[in-house]
Design a protein around this motif. Structure first.
Motif, mmCIF file in Angstrom:
data_model
loop_
_atom_site.group_PDB
_atom_site.id
_atom_site.type_symbol
_atom_site.label_atom_id
_atom_site.label_comp_id
_atom_site.label_asym_id
_atom_site.label_seq_id
_atom_site.Cartn_x
_atom_site.Cartn_y
_atom_site.Cartn_z
ATOM 1 N N ALA A 62 -46.549 -42.629 85.639
ATOM 2 C CA ALA A 62 -45.670 -42.059 86.671
ATOM 3 C C ALA A 62 -46.508 -41.269 87.653
ATOM 4 O O ALA A 62 -47.554 -40.699 87.298
ATOM 5 C CB ALA A 62 -44.599 -41.156 86.053
ATOM 6 N N SER A 63 -46.042 -41.239 88.878
ATOM 7 C CA SER A 63 -46.680 -40.395 89.884
ATOM 8 C C SER A 63 -46.287 -38.947 89.638
ATOM 9 O O SER A 63 -45.436 -38.638 88.791
ATOM 10 C CB SER A 63 -46.244 -40.823 91.281
ATOM 11 N N GLY A 64 -46.899 -38.051 90.387
ATOM 12 C CA GLY A 64 -46.505 -36.657 90.294
ATOM 13 C C GLY A 64 -45.082 -36.435 90.776
ATOM 14 O O GLY A 64 -44.521 -37.245 91.521
ATOM 15 N N SER A 65 -44.475 -35.333 90.331
ATOM 16 C CA SER A 65 -43.106 -34.994 90.712
ATOM 17 C C SER A 65 -43.064 -33.578 91.261
ATOM 18 O O SER A 65 -43.837 -32.705 90.835
ATOM 19 C CB SER A 65 -42.168 -35.086 89.500
ATOM 20 N N GLU A 66 -42.159 -33.368 92.189
ATOM 21 C CA GLU A 66 -41.946 -32.005 92.688
ATOM 22 C C GLU A 66 -41.328 -31.156 91.583
ATOM 23 O O GLU A 66 -40.490 -31.632 90.812
ATOM 24 C CB GLU A 66 -41.040 -32.011 93.908
ATOM 25 N N VAL A 67 -41.730 -29.901 91.503
ATOM 26 C CA VAL A 67 -41.225 -28.987 90.483
ATOM 27 C C VAL A 67 -40.170 -28.059 91.055
ATOM 28 O O VAL A 67 -39.239 -27.658 90.354
ATOM 29 C CB VAL A 67 -42.378 -28.169 89.876
ATOM 30 N N THR A 68 -40.287 -27.727 92.333
ATOM 31 C CA THR A 68 -39.387 -26.749 92.934
ATOM 32 C C THR A 68 -38.702 -27.337 94.155
ATOM 33 O O THR A 68 -39.191 -28.264 94.787
ATOM 34 C CB THR A 68 -40.171 -25.495 93.366
ATOM 35 N N VAL A 69 -37.536 -26.787 94.474
ATOM 36 C CA VAL A 69 -36.813 -27.085 95.716
ATOM 37 C C VAL A 69 -36.440 -25.736 96.336
ATOM 38 O O VAL A 69 -35.675 -24.971 95.749
ATOM 39 C CB VAL A 69 -35.538 -27.904 95.444
ATOM 40 N N PRO A 70 -36.992 -25.435 97.535
ATOM 41 C CA PRO A 70 -37.898 -26.214 98.374
ATOM 42 C C PRO A 70 -39.219 -26.536 97.669
ATOM 43 O O PRO A 70 -39.632 -25.837 96.758
ATOM 44 C CB PRO A 70 -38.132 -25.299 99.585
ATOM 45 N N ASN A 71 -39.875 -27.624 98.122
ATOM 46 C CA ASN A 71 -41.071 -28.121 97.453
ATOM 47 C C ASN A 71 -42.243 -27.178 97.645
ATOM 48 O O ASN A 71 -42.696 -26.930 98.760
ATOM 49 C CB ASN A 71 -41.434 -29.507 97.996
ATOM 50 N N THR A 72 -42.728 -26.632 96.535
ATOM 51 C CA THR A 72 -43.884 -25.733 96.553
ATOM 52 C C THR A 72 -44.966 -26.207 95.594
ATOM 53 O O THR A 72 -46.154 -26.156 95.916
ATOM 54 C CB THR A 72 -43.461 -24.302 96.161
ATOM 55 N N PHE A 73 -44.580 -26.652 94.398
ATOM 56 C CA PHE A 73 -45.526 -27.096 93.388
ATOM 57 C C PHE A 73 -45.206 -28.539 93.002
ATOM 58 O O PHE A 73 -44.045 -28.944 92.955
ATOM 59 C CB PHE A 73 -45.435 -26.214 92.133
ATOM 60 N N ARG A 74 -46.259 -29.287 92.683
ATOM 61 C CA ARG A 74 -46.125 -30.696 92.339
ATOM 62 C C ARG A 74 -47.066 -31.018 91.183
ATOM 63 O O ARG A 74 -48.241 -30.627 91.197
ATOM 64 C CB ARG A 74 -46.442 -31.572 93.551
ATOM 65 N N THR A 75 -46.566 -31.743 90.181
ATOM 66 C CA THR A 75 -47.422 -32.174 89.082
ATOM 67 C C THR A 75 -48.281 -33.359 89.518
ATOM 68 O O THR A 75 -47.994 -34.031 90.510
ATOM 69 C CB THR A 75 -46.578 -32.579 87.865
ATOM 70 N N ASP A 76 -49.329 -33.635 88.762
ATOM 71 C CA ASP A 76 -50.193 -34.786 89.024
ATOM 72 C C ASP A 76 -49.629 -36.035 88.358
ATOM 73 O O ASP A 76 -48.805 -35.953 87.435
ATOM 74 C CB ASP A 76 -51.605 -34.523 88.494
ATOM 75 N N SER A 77 -50.099 -37.188 88.794
ATOM 76 C CA SER A 77 -49.723 -38.440 88.156
ATOM 77 C C SER A 77 -50.378 -38.530 86.771
ATOM 78 O O SER A 77 -51.348 -37.815 86.475
ATOM 79 C CB SER A 77 -50.141 -39.628 89.022
#
Length: 575
Positions: free
Chosen positions: A504-519
């Protein structure tokens, strides 16, 4: 959620709009649906199945499945699955036990009528794990296995009891009548200790977070009933597969929630965990709601020609939501006519093309607004899709679909300094994507599988801070590739081996988008050997012990480490 699969016969996945059959009440799907079909008693047969399994991280489970006829006339049979399982974790202090019992009975008073009763009683006791604040995605060199909270956190408990009644009868050569009735009771008490990034502590270092204690309880009681009729009939040269029915749902819901900082802090790079402090929740007020729905639906599948087929459906839903307060009760009503239409064309016996449109409508049950007086409004959806399904003589089968889905009034996390679990209902979320599913079985020995999904999701309406953001926990792409080989004869007959990779690709963790996980890509391998009515199975998950994070659904802005290399072994036998 019983969190077990010992009672599962199979899973049925309907991709695409399904709101006309399953819309309206609490938990109704707005897009596709996964239907978990339970094992039912087998009339005229008696057997016992037993299974024991275990693995690293203190995993152990034992379960059984017993089926027996009650009469010599093959009219009544009973069946029961029961299981116990305990699980530790690679996370410090995280553990749990589950006990589930699934009794059932089937009665066939005549060749045309069958009545089935399915029951369930279960208890799940576990230490809840909230994960880390998403800011740790920028850290290195810290212990991912640490429990990010106080020492010796207390256990949370979920207790579930349910009974379902199914009645099916053949009225005539062309008509069958079906009915269901379900009563479900779910009691939930969760006690949490976790680190919060939403509280305002400006003097803390970047790697230090405040410790928060949380208590959430909910009591849910639901009664659902439905009656529907099916018929295959002709009007002139057109053949119809007609379904129409009525459904009603009544859900009683009461809940309490408390989150508060303890005054303690933890530096995740040098953790010193404080003692757990029992919060004072004596003055908590309860949120009480009663939700009811009444639905009518009809669907007609028409064979326009031998190869061209048309599906049309309508569902009318009337929803009632009553919120109880100290001063009285507020009741709101909402209704909607939900359409669905689709067309399919059989290019050949091996290939079918299809296109469809459908809408959805459901009640929101679990909603925690910052303002306790705020009331949820129903979610709605509309979905378009085109695609193909195929099953070629070469052994290649599968499907392809492209879609566009709009959802309105979706609850999304909106944590505040006083309520890290607060939510708002956003205006609209749009998802555009495509997916492909392939299975190739050139012979009885070899199976190859490919699953791939692409999703372009965006919040398109709502408050300005969220518009343009990607919803949390939605990877842009994800899928799985796997292979299995079965030895059908010779010295290794009964042995099967397989391997695969889930990615899987990375996913956004927060809304609004601030942090994103890696694939990430996680490899697995498995083997099984069938011999004399028994089966020995071995599996390894995360074969190369990859280290990665995924968004955690507990709270917006939290992540959890993926499980490291995990071993499992099981032995099952049928008597």
């Amino acid at each position: 959620d019983p969190l077990t699969a010992i009672q599962v016969e199979r899973g049925e996945v309907s991709k695409g709009p399904s709101g006309t059959f399953s819309g309206g009440g609490v938990g109704a799907p707005l897009g596709g649906i996964i239907n978990v079909v339970r094992k039912r008693p087998v009339i005229g047969d008696a057997f016992i199945e037993a299974k024991i399994d275990g693995g690293n991280h203190d995993a152990f489970g034992i379960s059984g499945d017993i089926n027996a006829p009650l009469t010599k006339s093959d009219q009544i049979a009973v069946r029961m699955q029961a299981g116990f399982r305990q699980d530790g974790s690679f996370i410090d202090d995280v553990e749990g036990t589950r006990v589930n019992v699934f009794p059932s009975l089937v009665w066939r008073p005549s060749a045309k009528t069958e009545i089935t009763v399915l029951a369930h009683a279960g208890r799940n006791e576990f230490v809840n794990y909230a994960g880390f604040p998403a800011a740790v995605l920028g850290f290195s060199g810290f212990d991912r296995d640490q429990f990010p909270g106080a020492l010796n956190p207390p256990a949370s408990v979920v207790e579930t009891r349910s009974v379902q009644l199914f009645a099916d009868t053949e009225i005539s050569e062309n008509w069958t009548l079906h009915g269901t009735l379900q009563h479900l009771i779910n009691d939930f008490e969760e006690r949490d200790s976790f680190l919060s990034s939403s509280l305002d502590f400006p003097d803390l270092q970047d790697t230090t977070f405040p410790v928060v204690t949380g208590v959430m309880t909910s009591d849910v009681e639901e009664v659902t009933g439905s009656v529907w009729a099916k018929s295959g009939l002709w009007t002139g040269s057109l053949r119809h597969n007609l379904v129409f029915g009525v459904e009603a749902d009544l859900t009683q819901y009461s809940a309490t929630m408390f989150f508060g900082p303890t005054g303690d802090v933890i530096d995740v790079l040098n953790p010193v965990r404080p003692a757990y402090v029992v919060p004072d929740t004596g003055s908590l007020s309860k949120t009480r709601r009663r939700l009811g729905s009444f639905d009518l639906y009809v669907q007609d599948q028409i064979d326009l020609t031998e190869r061209l087929h048309l599906t049309t459906a309508l569902r009318w839903s009337n929803l009632e939501t009553a919120s109880f307060h100290e001063t009285g009760r507020e009741t709101e009503f909402a209704s909607k006519l939900v359409p669905r239409a689709g067309v399919s064309f059989d290019v050949s016996d091996a290939l079918t093309l299809f296109a469809g449109y459908g809408e959805g409508f459901n009640q929101v049950l679990f909603f925690t607004p910052e303002d306790p007086a705020a009331k949820p409004v129903p979610e709605t959806s509309r979905q378009y899709e085109i695609g193909a399904k195929f099953d070629f003589p070469s052994g290649l089968s599968g499907s392809f679909a492209a879609y566009e889905l709009y959802r309105e009034n979706v609850p999304v996390s909106a944590p505040t300094a006083t309520n890290p679990a607060a939510q708002v209902q956003t205006g609209e979320v749009r998802s555009r994507g495509a997916e492909i599913s392939l299975v190739w079985e050139p012979d009885d020995a070899l199976s190859l599988m490919l699953q791939y999904a692409y999703v372009n999701a965006e919040i398109t309406q709502g408050d300005a801070a969220r518009v343009g953001s990607t919803p949390d926990r939605v990877p842009v792409y994800s899928g799985r590739i796997a292979a299995r080989y079965r030895f059908l004869d010779g010295a290794f007959e009964g042995l099967s081996v397989g391997a695969g990779v889930t990615f899987a690709s990375g996913s956004e963790v927060t809304v609004p988008n601030t942090f994103r996980t890696d694939s990430y890509a996680v490899f697995d391998a498995r083997a099984a050997y069938d011999f004399g009515g028994a089966r020995l199975a071995l599996s390894v998950e995360n074969l190369v012990d990859d280290s990665y994070f995924v968004p955690n659904g507990f709270l917006n802005s939290h992540v959890a480490p993926g499980a490291p290399r995990t071993f499992r072994a099981s032995l099952s036998a049928t008597f």
